[in-house]
Design a protein around this motif. Structure first.
Motif, mmCIF file in Angstrom:
data_model
loop_
_atom_site.group_PDB
_atom_site.id
_atom_site.type_symbol
_atom_site.label_atom_id
_atom_site.label_comp_id
_atom_site.label_asym_id
_atom_site.label_seq_id
_atom_site.Cartn_x
_atom_site.Cartn_y
_atom_site.Cartn_z
ATOM 1 N N ASP A 1 0.793 -1.251 -0.089
ATOM 2 C CA ASP A 1 -0.085 0.084 -0.028
ATOM 3 C C ASP A 1 0.769 1.259 -0.137
ATOM 4 O O ASP A 1 1.676 1.540 0.871
ATOM 5 C CB ASP A 1 -0.708 -0.186 1.306
ATOM 6 N N ARG B 1 -0.608 11.567 -10.535
ATOM 7 C CA ARG B 1 -0.935 11.277 -9.356
ATOM 8 C C ARG B 1 -0.271 11.894 -8.005
ATOM 9 O O ARG B 1 1.166 11.941 -8.204
ATOM 10 C CB ARG B 1 -0.870 9.648 -9.029
ATOM 11 N N GLY C 1 -8.270 10.350 -3.349
ATOM 12 C CA GLY C 1 -8.678 9.488 -2.385
ATOM 13 C C GLY C 1 -8.778 8.196 -3.106
ATOM 14 O O GLY C 1 -9.160 7.096 -2.339
ATOM 15 N N ALA C 2 -8.181 7.869 -4.144
ATOM 16 C CA ALA C 2 -8.093 6.622 -4.840
ATOM 17 C C ALA C 2 -6.861 5.854 -4.087
ATOM 18 O O ALA C 2 -5.713 6.395 -4.016
ATOM 19 C CB ALA C 2 -8.162 6.664 -6.488
ATOM 20 N N GLN C 3 -6.884 4.568 -3.973
ATOM 21 C CA GLN C 3 -5.941 3.807 -3.429
ATOM 22 C C GLN C 3 -4.666 3.660 -4.336
ATOM 23 O O GLN C 3 -4.913 3.525 -5.569
ATOM 24 C CB GLN C 3 -6.407 2.247 -2.839
ATOM 25 N N THR D 1 -3.175 6.673 -0.508
ATOM 26 C CA THR D 1 -3.946 7.120 -1.455
ATOM 27 C C THR D 1 -3.555 8.409 -2.216
ATOM 28 O O THR D 1 -2.425 8.810 -1.698
ATOM 29 C CB THR D 1 -5.386 7.725 -0.697
ATOM 30 N N ASP D 2 -4.343 8.725 -3.351
ATOM 31 C CA ASP D 2 -3.823 9.890 -4.122
ATOM 32 C C ASP D 2 -4.785 11.138 -3.785
ATOM 33 O O ASP D 2 -5.482 10.866 -2.892
ATOM 34 C CB ASP D 2 -3.869 9.388 -5.588
ATOM 35 N N SER E 1 -0.895 10.829 -0.809
ATOM 36 C CA SER E 1 -1.099 11.438 0.438
ATOM 37 C C SER E 1 -0.386 10.988 1.267
ATOM 38 O O SER E 1 0.175 11.756 2.563
ATOM 39 C CB SER E 1 -2.479 10.901 1.002
#
Length: 151
Positions: free
Chosen positions: A23, A99, A30-32, A26-27, A102
Motif C-alpha cells: 500500500d 497522481r 482518495g483512490a488507493q 491514497t492519491d 497523500s
C-alpha cells in the motif's frame, strides 16, 4: 495446531503482511495506490509546494512525461504535507494531472529530506532510487536522465 494448519496460517500471515507493504496510501482524489499499479514502472517522484515558483513551472513538463510513457509513472508529493481536500484543491489549482500521494514515500524508499524544492527522484523498476535531481526539470531533461539510467 497441526503442521498443515500452521503452514496455512503462516502463508495467510505472509499474504496479509505483503498486502500491507504494497500500500502506497491514497492519491489526491482518495483512490488507493498499490504496488500492483506501480510494478514494472519507472517512478519519477516529485516533491512540490504551492509557494515554489520552479515547482509550478515544471508541472506541465511532469504532466507530459507521465502521459508520454506507459512504463513511467510520475508521482507527486506535497512538501507541506497537505491532505484530503486541501491536497486535491492545490493539485487542481496547479494543473497537476499525475497522481499525488497523500503519504510521503520517503521512508519506504529511504529518500533524504531535501532542503530545497523542487526535488525529483528517479526510481527504477526494482524500486531502487537511481538519481536525485534538484531544481526545475524539463521533459527533455528527464527523458535524457532516464535513458542514461537504462530505461
Amino acid at each position: 495446531m497441526n503442521k498443515k494448519s500452521l503452514m496455512g496460517f503462516g502463508l495467510l500471515a505472509c499474504l496479509v503482511l505483503a498486502g500491507c507493504g504494497a500500500d502506497w496510501g491514497t492519491d489526491q482524489h482518495g483512490a488507493q495506490v498499490t504496488s500492483q499499479q506501480l510494478d514494472g514502472q519507472w517512478l519519477v517522484i516529485n516533491y512540490w509546494a504551492e509557494w515554489c515558483g520552479p515547482c509550478r513551472t515544471e508541472i506541465p513538463e511532469l504532466n507530459a512525461l507521465d502521459k508520454a510513457h506507459g512504463d513511467i509513472t510520475v508521482l507527486g508529493v506535497n512538501f507541506d504535507g497537505l491532505q484530503g481536500e486541501e491536497l486535491a484543491a492545490a493539485s487542481t489549482d496547479l494543473g497537476i494531472a499525475f497522481r499525488v500521494l497523500s503519504l510521503d514515500p520517503a521512508e519506504r524508499l529511504d529518500l533524504p529530506r531535501s532542503a530545497v524544492l523542487p526535488v525529483t527522484y528517479l526510481v527504477d523498476r526494482e524500486g531502487k532510487v537511481r538519481q536525485q535531481l534538484v531544481g526545475e526539470q524539463t521533459l527533455e531533461g528527464l527523458q535524457e536522465h532516464l535513458a542514461r539510467l537504462g530505461r
